[in-house]
Write a protein that holds these residues in place. Structure first.
Motif, PDB file in Angstrom:
ATOM      1  N   ASP A   1      85.398  40.077  58.317  1.00 20.81           N
ATOM      2  CA  ASP A   1      84.537  38.977  58.729  1.00 20.81           C
ATOM      3  C   ASP A   1      84.423  38.030  57.544  1.00 20.81           C
ATOM      4  OD1 ASP A   1      82.522  37.606  60.409  1.00 20.81           O
ATOM      5  OD2 ASP A   1      81.117  38.300  58.883  1.00 20.81           O
ATOM      6  N   GLY A   2      84.860  36.787  57.709  1.00 20.54           N
ATOM      7  CA  GLY A   2      84.854  35.874  56.574  1.00 20.54           C
ATOM      8  C   GLY A   2      84.752  34.428  56.983  1.00 20.54           C
ATOM      9  N   HIS A   3      85.092  33.551  56.035  1.00 21.22           N
ATOM     10  CA  HIS A   3      84.975  32.116  56.288  1.00 21.22           C
ATOM     11  C   HIS A   3      85.837  31.364  55.287  1.00 21.22           C
ATOM     12  CE1 HIS A   3      83.013  28.420  57.703  1.00 21.22           C
ATOM     13  NE2 HIS A   3      82.342  29.155  58.565  1.00 21.22           N
ATOM     14  N   LEU A   4      86.275  30.172  55.672  1.00 17.07           N
ATOM     15  CA  LEU A   4      86.852  29.234  54.721  1.00 17.07           C
ATOM     16  C   LEU A   4      85.708  28.555  53.978  1.00 17.07           C
ATOM     17  CD1 LEU A   4      89.546  27.495  56.971  1.00 17.07           C
ATOM     18  CD2 LEU A   4      89.966  29.189  55.179  1.00 17.07           C
ATOM     19  N   PHE A   5      85.942  28.255  52.706  1.00 14.34           N
ATOM     20  CA  PHE A   5      84.922  27.605  51.892  1.00 14.34           C
ATOM     21  C   PHE A   5      85.506  26.361  51.222  1.00 14.34           C
ATOM     22  CE2 PHE A   5      83.385  31.862  52.409  1.00 14.34           C
ATOM     23  CZ  PHE A   5      82.003  31.769  52.403  1.00 14.34           C
ATOM     24  N   GLY A   6      84.653  25.385  50.988  1.00 17.02           N
ATOM     25  CA  GLY A   6      85.082  24.154  50.348  1.00 17.02           C
ATOM     26  C   GLY A   6      85.397  23.074  51.358  1.00 17.02           C
ATOM     27  N   PRO A   7      85.286  21.789  50.975  1.00 14.23           N
ATOM     28  CA  PRO A   7      85.525  20.682  51.902  1.00 14.23           C
ATOM     29  C   PRO A   7      86.956  20.599  52.407  1.00 14.23           C
ATOM     30  CG  PRO A   7      85.316  19.874  49.650  1.00 14.23           C
ATOM     31  CD  PRO A   7      84.899  21.311  49.630  1.00 14.23           C
ATOM     32  N   GLY A   8      87.895  21.207  51.669  1.00 17.96           N
ATOM     33  CA  GLY A   8      89.287  21.206  52.089  1.00 17.96           C
ATOM     34  C   GLY A   8      89.824  22.593  52.325  1.00 17.96           C
ATOM     35  N   GLY A   9      88.934  23.539  52.608  1.00 17.45           N
ATOM     36  CA  GLY A   9      89.375  24.919  52.800  1.00 17.45           C
ATOM     37  C   GLY A   9      90.027  25.498  51.563  1.00 17.45           C
ATOM     38  N   GLN A  10      89.481  25.154  50.366  1.00 19.67           N
ATOM     39  CA  GLN A  10      90.092  25.585  49.109  1.00 19.67           C
ATOM     40  C   GLN A  10      89.898  27.067  48.822  1.00 19.67           C
ATOM     41  OE1 GLN A  10      88.084  22.934  49.489  1.00 19.67           O
ATOM     42  NE2 GLN A  10      88.627  21.229  48.138  1.00 19.67           N
ATOM     43  N   SER A  11      88.890  27.698  49.414  1.00 21.83           N
ATOM     44  CA  SER A  11      88.555  29.082  49.078  1.00 21.83           C
ATOM     45  C   SER A  11      88.379  29.916  50.334  1.00 21.83           C
ATOM     46  CB  SER A  11      87.270  29.135  48.240  1.00 21.83           C
ATOM     47  OG  SER A  11      87.354  28.327  47.088  1.00 21.83           O
ATOM     48  N   ILE A  12      88.501  31.220  50.159  1.00 20.90           N
ATOM     49  CA  ILE A  12      88.250  32.191  51.222  1.00 20.90           C
ATOM     50  C   ILE A  12      87.260  33.215  50.694  1.00 20.90           C
ATOM     51  CG2 ILE A  12      89.225  34.121  52.545  1.00 20.90           C
ATOM     52  CD1 ILE A  12      91.829  32.593  52.721  1.00 20.90           C
ATOM     53  N   GLY A  13      86.290  33.552  51.506  1.00 19.82           N
ATOM     54  CA  GLY A  13      85.376  34.641  51.195  1.00 19.82           C
ATOM     55  C   GLY A  13      85.264  35.542  52.405  1.00 19.82           C
TER      56      GLY A  13
END
Length: 340
Positions: free
Chosen positions: A302-314
């Motif tokens: 279970d996660g999400h893209l992070f950052g305005p350009g999808g720069q990170s994954i958590g």
């Protein structure tokens, strides 16, 4: 030795450094000097402000909601209770010094609401012999690519709570952080937090991208012929995201610290799933390398893209396996990755 004893030993032998950072100013009241003590010791106020500007943490004193939390806890004398999902938040608050006197200590508070609805909070562990201001104990260099570790803890009615927050660099380009916590070897949880990619931003993503990062996991198991064991693991993670068909694959390799008579064998995780329109990530995961059960160990991510350009994954991951011999394995963990 049981796992909760192992974790206490691990926590007590961690090498911790105390670093400081502050910014001066004036309170406008008769010219008395007022200094703001940055809550993230070892980071400057400017770097802390950049974390806030990137949305990794909220405004000073405002809780940052965890995007995802994975947990497992004991049931009776064993660790066979299924893993599950929880909620919680992380709050940073600056301290203040006026006229040479600390009027408010900086603090970091991590709160996890467990599966029964009870809230457990973690606070900074202080080294008063070396730190008269009582700033949070941290380790890691400001230049570390993976940022800092902030060690938290709490002792309540003979129960010791410990946690470590993995925070990205203040001057970096990562939009996600993570944490791992333990309550006296009775309950473990891992979570991720940060600036989530919005649905509008997800729709603007095209092509594909690769990511690399780090992760941590807690493993506990029972082998009917040996007893219970497990450990705390850290490792490397990688992922590929296809923004055209909205899918991902993620892999990880984790290594733990052995506690006799148990050997913390390295384990792997392999996950695949989808990127949803709101930026969330859901998928399944298979684990390898843990021989406590004679069956496949599966779970979910279970996660999400992070950052305005999808720069990170958590993301957080869980796993559970058992067999006809009453052996079982529980796994909970988290991974934080940045685009290459």
């Amino acid at each position: 030795m049981t796992y909760h004893k192992f974790f206490r030993i691990l926590a007590s032998t961690a090498i911790l450094g105390v670093l400081t950072g502050c910014m001066s100013g004036s309170d406008g009241g008769g010219g008395t000097s007022l200094e703001t003590i940055a809550p993230l010791a070892g980071m400057t106020e400017e770097q802390y402000s950049k974390l806030q500007a990137r949305g990794v943490v909220a405004k000073d004193g405002v809780p940052t909601r965890f995007t995802s939390v994975a947990s497992t806890r004991t049931s009776g004398s064993g660790f066979d209770e299924p893993v599950g999902r929880e909620e919680g938040s992380l709050t940073f608050r600056s301290g203040e010094e006026q006229g040479g006197v600390v009027t408010r200590n900086p603090t970091v508070t991590l709160t996890v609401n467990d599966l029964t609805g009870d809230a457990v909070s973690f606070h900074p562990r202080y080294d008063q012999s070396k730190n008269s201001l009582g700033r949070p104990v941290v380790s890691g260099s400001p230049g570390d690519v993976n940022g800092k570790k902030i060690y938290l803890g709490r002792r309540t009615q003979n129960l010791r709570h410990t946690a470590v927050v993995y925070l990205p660099r203040g001057d970096g380009h990562m939009y996600v952080g993570g944490y791992a916590s333990d309550i006296q070897g009775l309950r473990w949880s891992h979570g991720v937090f940060g600036r989530e990619t919005t649905p509008d931003e997800v729709r603007a993503l095209h092509g594909s991208a690769t990511f690399n990062g780090v992760g941590a996991a807690t493993v506990n198991y029972l082998k009917s012929d040996e007893g219970e064991g497990g450990g705390f693991y850290e490792g490397n993670t990688s992922a590929t995201v296809n923004f055209v068909n909205n899918t991902y694959v993620m892999d990880g390799n984790f290594t733990g610290k052995s506690v006799a008579p148990f050997e913390a064998l390295p384990f792997t995780m392999s996950s695949s799933g989808k990127i949803n329109p709101d930026g969330s990530m859901t998928g399944t995961v298979t684990y390898g390398g843990l021989d406590a059960v004679k069956s496949t160990i599966n779970g979910d991510v279970d996660g999400h893209l992070f950052g305005p350009g999808g720069q990170s994954i958590g993301a957080t991951f869980i796993g559970h396996g058992n067999d006809a011999s009453d052996n079982y394995v529980n796994i909970v963990g988290h991974a934080v990755l940045n685009r290459n």
